[in-house]
Design an enzyme around this catalytic site. Structure first.
Site, PDB file in Angstrom:
ATOM      1  N   TRP B 154       0.542  -1.360  -2.973  1.00  0.00           N
ATOM      2  CA  TRP B 154       0.204   0.072  -3.051  1.00  0.00           C
ATOM      3  C   TRP B 154       0.901   0.304  -4.114  1.00  0.00           C
ATOM      4  CZ3 TRP B 154       4.151   4.160  -1.116  1.00  0.00           C
ATOM      5  CH2 TRP B 154       3.484   5.375  -1.037  1.00  0.00           C
ATOM      6  N   ASP B 235       6.826  -2.364   5.173  1.00  0.00           N
ATOM      7  CA  ASP B 235       6.186  -1.170   5.175  1.00  0.00           C
ATOM      8  C   ASP B 235       4.998  -1.161   6.109  1.00  0.00           C
ATOM      9  OD1 ASP B 235       4.497   0.677   2.174  1.00  0.00           O
ATOM     10  OD2 ASP B 235       4.658   1.119   4.615  1.00  0.00           O
ATOM     11  N   LYS B 271      -1.557   8.226   8.871  1.00  0.00           N
ATOM     12  CA  LYS B 271      -2.819   7.688   9.412  1.00  0.00           C
ATOM     13  C   LYS B 271      -2.908   7.641  10.716  1.00  0.00           C
ATOM     14  CE  LYS B 271      -2.468   6.215   5.051  1.00  0.00           C
ATOM     15  NZ  LYS B 271      -1.053   6.370   4.180  1.00  0.00           N
TER      16      LYS B 271
END
Lengths: 408, 422
Positions: B154, B235, B271
């Site tokens: 990311w 993560d 999310k």
């Protein structure tokens, strides 16, 4: 046996305001009073969710067109624009001239941190001045943002329990060019002492002459005098004089939205062409820190600031809060004078906003906590909101006792 | 003394002459544009009615609309009815939220939690949690001040560490030849990482590739990472959102703990609960003992205070309410499975349609990859063609957000992709 990477990590010193609040919570004394943490309380000693806030929350909840999508990195624009207008006034020449930009931040702290990061890392400033005393977090914020030289300017005069104006001017006169000067827009935390308009003019003179950078911390607009325009006088004056400057705004107190972390960072520039590059740099700072700000608080404040009827309703709420504080100030001073408490107590009503620097010493504060279970900071700072008609006599008695019997 | 003052004044007066005409900000350079935002902006300007935005990573329902989870709506109604106050949270955040968040990751009755070994604090969603982590590690991590990131990762991982003056290095991860996991490359590179270093791992639904190691791969990675004495920083932004099963998606995190690693973990509820703008996240460190946890927590709090004092309540309250209320919790598990299932279905449909179009390329990776994103394997030139000729918007690394595909446009997408890749 596995040893840990973190076994060298030392216990950090506790932050006083939270430690004192905890002492209050832990106390079982039925007459206990919390005069430490900076949050508004009603005359019943309870937190107050503003009726206009509850109303707007209901409306937002019932609005099926709303979702929880990401805000832009720099936040809700409708909020930021309205907030900047609230601070400077919608017709301020800086605003009508397009020389003001603003971004949503994580309340006042977040605004100060973004400001400090920008000033430090993008403009490469390394020196900042804050009042002596100031809100404890100012120093930490600028330190974490990479400022290598953080110094106080004289402010509180313990002798006369007011502003050490000459000391302040002298210290600002010696500040090197490009020093960031942190100024409290109104309702100075922790002293409650604000410069007069004449004094602000002279402060502006020095800052202009020495080419210093003014950064206003506005956490109490409306909350101090009950009047938004009054409380923004200094910020507006500086902007009108043509300063380039920043102003951070917190909506924690004046909207009672403490835990929704809603704030604004306003920047006034000379050249509108600077705004786009500046925002792109602010974007990078925010993205690497928290990506984008929370939407709930922003929606509430935006609704209120942008709706004339709600705005009026909210102004009524601010008058309620500031009015109660002013009442308590009057009442406390009256009682101390009636008790014949040694010293002068007019500073209690001369000071403004949530806090008062009573002049009590650390030893006296400790005595008050131990004997009366009334909790204040060792600096002698009290939160006027913690005083109610129900406990004002008790508080006056405690202060009187401490001043009479505890000397340094 | 005064001579120095004179010199300073003299030097300053030259600057003063310059300052009168210039602004404080004239030296501010334009920052690089955000790639993903750029895609969305171009998409907005496009007038083609068939246009598709496969750039931004937010879930969309089958009508292409943002989706507010039923469990979230219910939780919000419940919260509103409770008429709670708006007092400051502690610096570490909403305690119930922290407890339930780490409980979701590890299992509520995980020994690390019942023994009080975890430090868990609320963060401004995943980014904020990572930033608390990077700030803490930059100050207290005794190993090299470098984080090893998978290639690719990311984009925001890099500034999160660079802003706290840490270095970033990479280990091989994505294999462009297979559009899959470069297991041997990853192991080779990890074996060369200096001992006692910090390594970042995506717990599930790797962003941007969608490529996850299989369970057996994780087992081996755990061994090697242990041998090198590395600190794993997970993560986890998609727990539940990847496979539809919260336990399955936490396999790597739980396995590493079972193998004795003391991990760092960042969690996002953007999310899996659709709470994007409410910024609900958590940062955790698993410590050696309760005493260490207390000391570490005290230092973490010192770092949070000058960032933003204390975190926002609204999102964390929703999460805590859902995870704490059995009825809402099971509705949520359904909601998140529904999202995961729709994405998996779109992957299947896309692959099937590509085959129907007559494509002879191997598109197996579309269904083998998992989560929001798919690294299609298309080249930048093919991507450009896809955008220019078919109004399909994606990032030039060939990444598509599968959540942006609907049953009404998956055919169009397959057709367009075939046109540019045949």
């Amino acid at each position: 046996m596995a040893s840990s990477r973190f076994c060298e990590v030392q216990q950090a010193p506790p932050i006083e305001v939270f430690a004192v609040s905890k002492a209050f919570t832990d106390s079982t004394n039925e007459k206990k009073v919390n005069l430490s943490v900076g949050a508004y309380r009603t005359d019943e000693g309870k937190p107050w969710v503003l009726p206009v806030v509850r109303k707007v929350e209901q409306e937002l909840a019932a609005d099926n067109t709303l979702n929880h999508e990401y805000l832009p990195i720099l936040g809700l624009e409708a909020f930021s624009t309205a907030a900047a207008k609230m601070l400077l006034g919608a017709t301020h020449p800086a605003i009508t001239g397009g020389r003001v930009t603003a971004v949503q931040t994580l309340s006042g702290t977040g605004g100060l941190r973004v400001a400090a990061e920008f000033l430090g890392r993008v403009l490469k400033y390394n020196t900042a001045y804050h009042s002596a005393p100031t809100w404890g977090n100012h120093n930490l914020i600028f330190k974490q943002a990479g400022f290598t030289n953080i110094a106080p300017y004289r402010y509180w005069d313990g002798g006369k329990r007011g502003l050490n104006f000459d000391g302040m001017i002298e210290d600002l006169s010696n500040a090197p060019e490009n020093s960031v000067i942190i100024l409290h827009a109104c309702a100075h935390n922790p002293t409650g002492v604000d410069p007069t308009q004449e004094q602000w003019k002279k402060i502006a003179d020095v800052i202009e002459k020495r080419k210093l950078f003014p950064l206003f911390d506005s956490a109490y607009q409306g909350f101090a005098s009950g009047d938004l325009d009054n409380d923004a006088w200094a910020v507006r004056y500086f902007a009108e004089r043509g300063f380039e400057m920043m102003g951070t705004q917190s909506f924690s107190k004046n909207f009672g939205l403490y835990n929704e972390r809603i704030g604004n960072l306003m920047v006034v520039v000379k050249d509108t062409a600077c705004i786009v590059p500046m925002k792109s740099q602010l974007t990078l700072l925010v993205r690497g820190s928290y990506s984008n700000p929370p939407c709930h608080g922003a929606r509430i404040v935006s609704r209120v600031l942008n709706d004339p009827a709600l705005f009026e309703e909210w102004k009524g709420c601010i008058r309620t809060m500031s009015g109660r504080i002013i009442e308590m100030r009057k009442g406390l001073r009256e009682r101390l004078e009636k008790l014949g408490t040694p010293g002068t107590w007019d500073h209690i009503t001369a000071q403004i906003g949530m806090f008062s620097f009573t002049g009590l010493t650390a030893a006296q504060a400790k005595h008050i906590a131990d004997k009366y279970h009334i909790f204040l900071l060792s600096s002698g700072r009290i939160n006027m909101c913690g005083i109610t008609t129900g406990n004002i006599d008790h508080v006056a008695e405690a202060i009187n006792d401490a001043v009479c019997n505890i000397t340094n | 003394g005064s001579r120095r003052k004179v010199l300073l004044v003299h030097r300053n007066s030259k600057k003063t002459a310059h300052k009168i005409n210039s602004s404080w900000w004239s030296g501010v350079e334009m920052g690089p544009p955000d790639a993903i935002l750029g895609v969305t902006e171009a998409f907005k300007r496009d007038t083609n009615p068939k246009k598709m935005n496969l750039g931004v990573g937010a879930y969309r329902d089958d009508s292409g609309k943002p989706f507010v989870l039923p469990s979230v709506r219910k939780a919000e109604e419940l919260i509103l009815s409770q008429k709670l106050d708006k007092e400051y949270l502690p610096i570490s955040g909403n305690a119930e939220f922290c407890k339930k968040a780490i409980g979701l990751a590890l299992g509520d009755d995980h020994p690390a939690l019942t023994d009080g070994l975890n430090v868990t604090v609320q963060g401004i969603s995943g980014t904020g949690a990572l930033r608390i982590g990077s700030t803490f590690l930059s100050k207290f991590f005794p190993g090299p001040k470098t984080v090893w990131l998978p290639a690719p990762t990311w984009g925001n991982h890099v500034p999160i560490f660079k802003h706290v003056n840490m270095d970033v290095q990479q280990y091989r991860y994505y294999d462009p030849n297979t559009c899959g996991f470069n297991f041997t490359g990853a192991l080779e590179d990890i074996r060369k990482i200096p001992e006692n270093s910090l390594i970042m791992l995506h717990a599930c639904a790797h962003n941007p590739t969608g490529v996850d190691p299989k369970d057996e791969h994780w087992d081996e990675l755990s061994k090697v990472i242990k041998e090198r004495k590395l600190l794993p920083f997970f993560d986890m932004a998609y727990q539940g959102f990847a496979s539809g099963d919260v336990a399955k998606d936490a396999y790597a995190v739980r396995k590493f703990l079972a193998d004795g690693h003391k991990i760092c973990l960042s969690q996002s509820f953007s999310k899996n609960m659709g709470l994007y703008g409410e910024r609900a996240g958590a940062f955790s460190i698993i410590c050696n003992d309760k005493d260490e946890a207390a000391r570490v927590l005290s230092q973490v709090k010192i770092l949070i205070r000058p960032l933003y004092s204390n975190p926002p309540l609204h999102g964390s309250r929703i999460v805590a309410t859902i995870l704490n209320t059995p009825e809402l919790h099971s509705i949520w598990l359904n909601d998140v499975k529904g999202m995961a299932d729709r994405i998996i279905a779109m992957r299947s449909k896309l692959k099937a349609n590509l085959e129907k179009e007559g494509s002879v390329r191997n598109w197996a990776h579309i269904t083998e990859q998992i989560g929001m994103f798919c690294f299609t394997g298309m080249t930048p030139q093919q991507v450009e063609k896809l955008t220019k000729e078919h109004s399909v918007y994606l990032t030039k690394d060939g990444r598509i957000s599968v959540a942006g595909i609907a049953s009404t446009n998956v055919d169009y997408l397959a057709h367009a992709m075939h046109q540019v890749t045949k």
